[in-house]
Design a protein around this motif. Structure first.
Motif, PDB file in Angstrom:
ATOM      1  N   MET A 138       0.694  -1.091  -0.269  1.00 16.58           N
ATOM      2  CA  MET A 138       0.074   0.047  -0.003  1.00 16.58           C
ATOM      3  C   MET A 138       0.789   1.215   0.159  1.00 16.58           C
ATOM      4  N   LYS A 139       0.742   2.040  -1.008  1.00 20.39           N
ATOM      5  CA  LYS A 139       1.508   3.235  -1.134  1.00 20.39           C
ATOM      6  C   LYS A 139       0.970   4.543  -0.330  1.00 20.39           C
ATOM      7  N   LEU A 140       1.751   5.065   0.434  1.00 23.57           N
ATOM      8  CA  LEU A 140       1.337   6.130   1.254  1.00 23.57           C
ATOM      9  C   LEU A 140       2.119   7.502   0.871  1.00 23.57           C
ATOM     10  N   LEU A 141       1.293   8.562   1.155  1.00 25.45           N
ATOM     11  CA  LEU A 141       1.849   9.766   0.901  1.00 25.45           C
ATOM     12  C   LEU A 141       1.401  10.735   2.012  1.00 25.45           C
ATOM     13  N   LEU A 142       2.708  11.387   2.723  1.00 23.98           N
ATOM     14  CA  LEU A 142       2.399  11.888   4.016  1.00 23.98           C
ATOM     15  C   LEU A 142       2.640  13.528   3.759  1.00 23.98           C
ATOM     16  N   MET A 143       1.747  14.409   4.239  1.00 20.65           N
ATOM     17  CA  MET A 143       2.189  15.918   4.029  1.00 20.65           C
ATOM     18  C   MET A 143       1.521  16.621   5.056  1.00 20.65           C
ATOM     19  N   THR A 144       1.792  17.691   5.272  1.00 25.87           N
ATOM     20  CA  THR A 144       1.330  18.756   6.487  1.00 25.87           C
ATOM     21  C   THR A 144       1.687  20.087   6.040  1.00 25.87           C
ATOM     22  N   ASP A 145       1.069  21.176   6.914  1.00 26.69           N
ATOM     23  CA  ASP A 145       1.373  22.499   6.820  1.00 26.69           C
ATOM     24  C   ASP A 145       1.316  22.941   5.381  1.00 26.69           C
ATOM     25  N   THR A 146       0.389  22.975   4.677  1.00 26.92           N
ATOM     26  CA  THR A 146       0.169  23.214   3.323  1.00 26.92           C
ATOM     27  C   THR A 146       0.060  24.730   3.233  1.00 26.92           C
ATOM     28  N   HIS A 147      -0.807  25.405   3.840  1.00 27.49           N
ATOM     29  CA  HIS A 147      -1.045  26.932   4.298  1.00 27.49           C
ATOM     30  C   HIS A 147      -1.279  27.457   3.052  1.00 27.49           C
ATOM     31  N   VAL A 148      -2.040  26.769   2.039  1.00 27.39           N
ATOM     32  CA  VAL A 148      -2.652  27.525   0.823  1.00 27.39           C
ATOM     33  C   VAL A 148      -3.894  28.198   1.164  1.00 27.39           C
ATOM     34  N   PRO A 149      -3.812  29.540   0.730  1.00 26.39           N
ATOM     35  CA  PRO A 149      -3.045  30.395  -0.106  1.00 26.39           C
ATOM     36  C   PRO A 149      -2.233  31.282   0.478  1.00 26.39           C
ATOM     37  N   ARG A 150      -2.004  31.299   1.741  1.00 31.89           N
ATOM     38  CA  ARG A 150      -1.139  32.055   2.258  1.00 31.89           C
ATOM     39  C   ARG A 150       0.739  31.801   1.972  1.00 31.89           C
ATOM     40  N   ARG A 151       0.946  30.611   1.970  1.00 27.85           N
ATOM     41  CA  ARG A 151       2.533  30.302   1.561  1.00 27.85           C
ATOM     42  C   ARG A 151       2.607  29.922   0.111  1.00 27.85           C
ATOM     43  N   ALA A 152       1.593  29.494  -0.467  1.00 33.43           N
ATOM     44  CA  ALA A 152       1.796  29.273  -2.166  1.00 33.43           C
ATOM     45  C   ALA A 152       0.241  29.296  -2.689  1.00 33.43           C
ATOM     46  N   ARG A 153       0.232  29.587  -3.865  1.00 30.90           N
ATOM     47  CA  ARG A 153      -0.998  29.740  -4.420  1.00 30.90           C
ATOM     48  C   ARG A 153      -1.831  28.372  -4.664  1.00 30.90           C
ATOM     49  N   LEU A 154      -0.890  27.408  -4.844  1.00 31.21           N
ATOM     50  CA  LEU A 154      -1.474  26.190  -5.247  1.00 31.21           C
ATOM     51  C   LEU A 154      -0.513  25.111  -4.771  1.00 31.21           C
ATOM     52  N   LEU A 155      -0.817  23.791  -4.377  1.00 28.82           N
ATOM     53  CA  LEU A 155       0.035  22.814  -4.211  1.00 28.82           C
ATOM     54  C   LEU A 155       1.230  22.328  -5.289  1.00 28.82           C
ATOM     55  N   PRO A 156       2.185  22.160  -5.106  1.00 27.84           N
ATOM     56  CA  PRO A 156       3.392  21.909  -6.139  1.00 27.84           C
ATOM     57  C   PRO A 156       2.915  20.555  -7.129  1.00 27.84           C
ATOM     58  N   GLU A 157       3.034  20.610  -8.287  1.00 26.01           N
ATOM     59  CA  GLU A 157       2.669  19.553  -9.149  1.00 26.01           C
ATOM     60  C   GLU A 157       3.356  18.256  -9.060  1.00 26.01           C
TER      61      GLU A 157
END
Length: 171
Positions: A1-20
């Motif tokens: 099972m493939k997992l992706l972990l992320m946190t603290d995206t802060h959109v739109p304050r720190r970036a307009r969009l999530l990176p591609e």
């Protein structure tokens, strides 16, 4: 099972969009974890639409609308691995012992808040993972996220991915 972990995206304050690169990893993952500080509901809606399964919590920068939709602590058992997700774990000093006490029935704790990537295993065997932030590196050299594999009751192939530097003013 493939997992992706992320946190603290802060959109739109720190970036307009999530990176591609991160969005491509979302599409490839079986399960996506987000440890809070979304800031906007549009990012939650995007990940709900693109993820096969989303395990997520709210963070200290998330307002009432996100807090109404997301818990403070989330749990999931995947391929025999018991996960918990929380935004804050407190200061680094004493973190291992504190988290072992607070999450005794957990194999892996995914957390955020500091924007500092973290991967340790406590004396009692609890794996602590902070994937950093994909949009706000703060004092870190790079924006980051993690991937891993859960299978047969074990977490393997934990990788910290470093994202290319954004051009100033661009999302």
């Amino acid at each position: 099972m493939k997992l992706l972990l992320m946190t603290d995206t802060h959109v739109p304050r720190r970036a307009r969009l999530l990176p591609e690169q991160l969005l491509a990893a979302v599409d490839a993952a079986d399960v996506v974890f987000h440890a809070g500080d979304w800031v906007d509901e549009a990012t939650l809606d995007l990940l709900l639409a693109r993820s096969r399964q989303l395990v997520a919590v709210h963070g200290n920068n998330d307002g009432p609308a996100l807090r109404a939709r997301l818990p403070e602590v989330a749990r999931a058992e995947l391929a025999g691995v018991r996960f918990a997700v929380v935004h804050e774990t407190g200061e680094a000093r004493g973190r291992a012992e504190r988290c072992e006490r607070q999450f005794p029935d957990t194999d892996v704790l995914v957390f955020g808040h500091s924007h500092i990537p973290w991967d340790t295993t406590t004396a009692g065997g609890l794996r602590l993972l902070n994937p950093g932030s994909p949009t706000d590196r703060r004092r870190q050299p790079d924006c980051t996220y993690m991937t891993a594999t859960a299978q047969g009751g074990a977490l393997t192939d934990v990788v910290l991915h470093r994202l290319p530097q954004r051009v100033s003013g661009k999302g």
